[in-house]
Design an enzyme around this catalytic site. Structure first.
Site, mmCIF file in Angstrom:
data_model
loop_
_atom_site.group_PDB
_atom_site.id
_atom_site.type_symbol
_atom_site.label_atom_id
_atom_site.label_comp_id
_atom_site.label_asym_id
_atom_site.label_seq_id
_atom_site.Cartn_x
_atom_site.Cartn_y
_atom_site.Cartn_z
ATOM 1 N N GLU A 98 25.937 -9.199 59.972
ATOM 2 C CA GLU A 98 27.288 -9.750 59.858
ATOM 3 C C GLU A 98 27.340 -10.857 58.815
ATOM 4 O O GLU A 98 28.339 -11.010 58.109
ATOM 5 C CB GLU A 98 27.730 -10.292 61.226
ATOM 6 C CG GLU A 98 27.981 -9.184 62.239
ATOM 7 C CD GLU A 98 27.786 -9.626 63.681
ATOM 8 O OE1 GLU A 98 26.647 -9.981 64.045
ATOM 9 O OE2 GLU A 98 28.763 -9.610 64.442
ATOM 10 N N ARG A 139 32.891 -17.063 59.906
ATOM 11 C CA ARG A 139 33.232 -16.043 60.888
ATOM 12 C C ARG A 139 34.327 -16.623 61.776
ATOM 13 O O ARG A 139 34.151 -17.678 62.392
ATOM 14 C CB ARG A 139 32.020 -15.702 61.730
ATOM 15 C CG ARG A 139 32.326 -14.646 62.746
ATOM 16 C CD ARG A 139 31.091 -14.279 63.503
ATOM 17 N NE ARG A 139 31.385 -13.188 64.413
ATOM 18 C CZ ARG A 139 30.459 -12.637 65.177
ATOM 19 N NH1 ARG A 139 29.215 -13.069 65.128
ATOM 20 N NH2 ARG A 139 30.785 -11.663 65.983
ATOM 21 N N ASN A 144 28.911 -19.662 61.188
ATOM 22 C CA ASN A 144 29.382 -18.952 62.380
ATOM 23 C C ASN A 144 29.298 -19.947 63.537
ATOM 24 O O ASN A 144 28.206 -20.219 64.044
ATOM 25 C CB ASN A 144 28.479 -17.736 62.609
ATOM 26 C CG ASN A 144 28.823 -16.973 63.869
ATOM 27 O OD1 ASN A 144 29.768 -17.334 64.595
ATOM 28 N ND2 ASN A 144 28.070 -15.941 64.155
ATOM 29 N N HIS A 179 33.859 -7.678 67.031
ATOM 30 C CA HIS A 179 32.619 -7.219 66.379
ATOM 31 C C HIS A 179 32.914 -6.461 65.087
ATOM 32 O O HIS A 179 32.089 -5.672 64.612
ATOM 33 C CB HIS A 179 31.777 -6.307 67.304
ATOM 34 C CG HIS A 179 31.104 -7.043 68.418
ATOM 35 N ND1 HIS A 179 30.969 -6.523 69.690
ATOM 36 C CD2 HIS A 179 30.521 -8.262 68.465
ATOM 37 C CE1 HIS A 179 30.338 -7.387 70.462
ATOM 38 N NE2 HIS A 179 30.068 -8.461 69.745
ATOM 39 N N ARG A 213 29.544 -11.184 80.504
ATOM 40 C CA ARG A 213 30.967 -10.808 80.587
ATOM 41 C C ARG A 213 31.130 -9.534 81.409
ATOM 42 O O ARG A 213 30.291 -8.641 81.354
ATOM 43 C CB ARG A 213 31.548 -10.602 79.183
ATOM 44 C CG ARG A 213 31.682 -11.886 78.416
ATOM 45 C CD ARG A 213 32.185 -11.634 77.005
ATOM 46 N NE ARG A 213 31.341 -12.302 76.043
ATOM 47 C CZ ARG A 213 31.311 -12.031 74.743
ATOM 48 N NH1 ARG A 213 32.089 -11.095 74.233
ATOM 49 N NH2 ARG A 213 30.508 -12.690 73.946
#
Ligand code: ADP
Length: 391
Positions: free
Chosen positions: A378, A92, A9, A180, A240
């Site tokens: 994940e 990912r 990732n 996500h 963010r």
């Protein structure tokens, strides 16, 4: 000798890795860690290896980009592999565009298509692809699989994916993609064992980490989500901005003369919890800070989650379950309690003791909505996808 899958990732300055023994689920984790500070002062951090302690060390000179970082990880691998052999690598990848609704084995043609999507995710996609290229170079005979953050949301009805823009822009790819997805898919994969009614019905999952979003799932499939064209939309996040409105962006550019890249930096790196609190993007610090601006930032974070929960419940026609996951969702009972209080109108009733204990079930027996804390995984999702994509 049995098989193992390497999961990678890659972010702008980090390369996270995990190694799973094939076929043993989460118990098959052999090692996980990351190289951070790529491009500045890279450090290797081993978060855990079977039979070994965590480690941390600066990287030797030379390992200063994704390729160098990956080579370092691969050089270290034999000591974690316990005789297993890496048979595939799963990556990912933030964006799969409209086309990729499932993981895909990487070929030169696939890589070329993923390159075309860089303008849709300029802050993430180039690093993801750099890691794939580095892995292809370092392990040319090991198959690579790309797993997309957007893929899970491609099941959404067309109406949920469309902006009110002229059709030519929609056709060009200016759509609500959502992100996500690997985390939501993981939650959807474990929910049937935990709450079969919710798994078959209407669930809202709140993935609350540095990046934060929520997803409405019907029967385990995404029907709506809070992030849209970019991962900057929706909830207020660590740095963010979340939903801002196009007029505010125009104002910043026209009134303050900000360039596109200055606005980009503002909305991705200077806003959210950090911008509002002026203290930190880290929820732990905000929850313990005496600064009233820190409390305001937490209040805004929770308020936006409550608002979006109402919107997602509307998309589902009501909810049967609410799931909290990721760093804040899994570890901050105070935030979960505030969200549940804001959701009382939906029939959510919190069991304070269970919430303080971390769940997994944190709703009271009389609650009309079951509420859960489920740790996401994940990396395991990517390992499973990689195995299945290669048959
Ligand atoms: P990322 O999006 O980078 O994967 P994580 O899922 O690791 O993020 O979540 C990071 C967030 O989780 C940070 O805001 C951090 O403060 C928060 N967090 C982690 N542990 C706790 C805790 N015990 N209490 C409150 N917040 C926590």
């Amino acid at each position: 000798m049995s098989d193992a899958i390497l999961v990678l990732n890659a972010g702008s300055s980090s390369l996270k890795f995990s190694i799973f023994e094939v076929g043993r689920g989460a118990d098959g984790l052999l090692a996980r860690g990351q190289i951070e500070g790529i491009g500045t002062a890279p450090r290797f951090v081993l978060r855990g290896a079977r039979g070994g302690a965590a480690e941390e060390q600066p990287l030797p000179a030379g390992a200063r980009d994704h390729e160098g970082a990956l080579r370092f990880v691969l050089d270290q691998c034999p000591r974690w592999l316990e005789g297993h052999r890496i048979v595939a690598a799963g990556h990912r990848v933030v964006h799969g565009g409209v086309k990729y609704a499932a993981p895909v084995a990487v070929t030169p043609a696939v890589l070329a298509e993923l390159e075309q999507l860089v303008p849709l995710a300029p802050l993430h996609q180039p690093h993801n692809l750099a890691a794939i290229n580095a892995a292809v170079g370092a392990m040319p005979f090991v198959p690579q699989v790309a797993c997309f953050d957007t893929a899970f949301h491609r099941a959404q009805p067309e109406v949920a994916q469309r902006f009110g823009l002229p059709r030519r822009f929609t056709d060009e790819g200016v759509r609500r993609y959502g992100f996500h997805g690997l985390s939501y898919e993981y939650v959807a994969s474990v929910l049937p064992d935990i709450d079969p009614r919710a798994a078959a019905g209407r669930t809202v999952v709140a993935h609350l980490g540095n990046g934060a979003s929520m997803c409405a799932m019907l029967g385990g499939r995404s029907v709506a989500t809070t992030m849209s064209f970019t991962p900057a939309d929706g909830l207020v996040m660590g740095t963010r901005v979340g939903s801002l409105g196009p007029g505010a962006v125009l104002y910043l550019m026209q009134r303050h003369g900000m360039s596109a890249s200055e606005v980009e930096h503002l909305i991705y790196h200077e806003s959210g919890l950090l911008g509002v609190s002026g203290v930190s993007s880290d929820m732990r610090e905000l929850l313990t800070s005496a600064d009233p601006h820190a409390a305001e930032a937490v209040e805004l974070f929770v308020y936006r989650i409550g608002r979006e929960l109402g919107s997602l419940a509307a998309a589902l026609g009501g909810i049967d379950a609410l799931v909290f996951t990721a760093g804040i969702g899994e570890n901050a009972p105070a935030v979960r309690a505030k969200v549940c209080r804001a959701a009382a109108w939906l029939g959510v009733e919190l069991d304070e003791t269970a919430n303080d204990a971390g769940g997994p079930r944190i709703s009271g027996t009389g609650s009309g909505v079951s509420v859960w804390v489920l740790p996401t995984n994940e990396e395991l999702m990517i390992a499973n996808h990689t195995r299945h994509a290669l048959g």
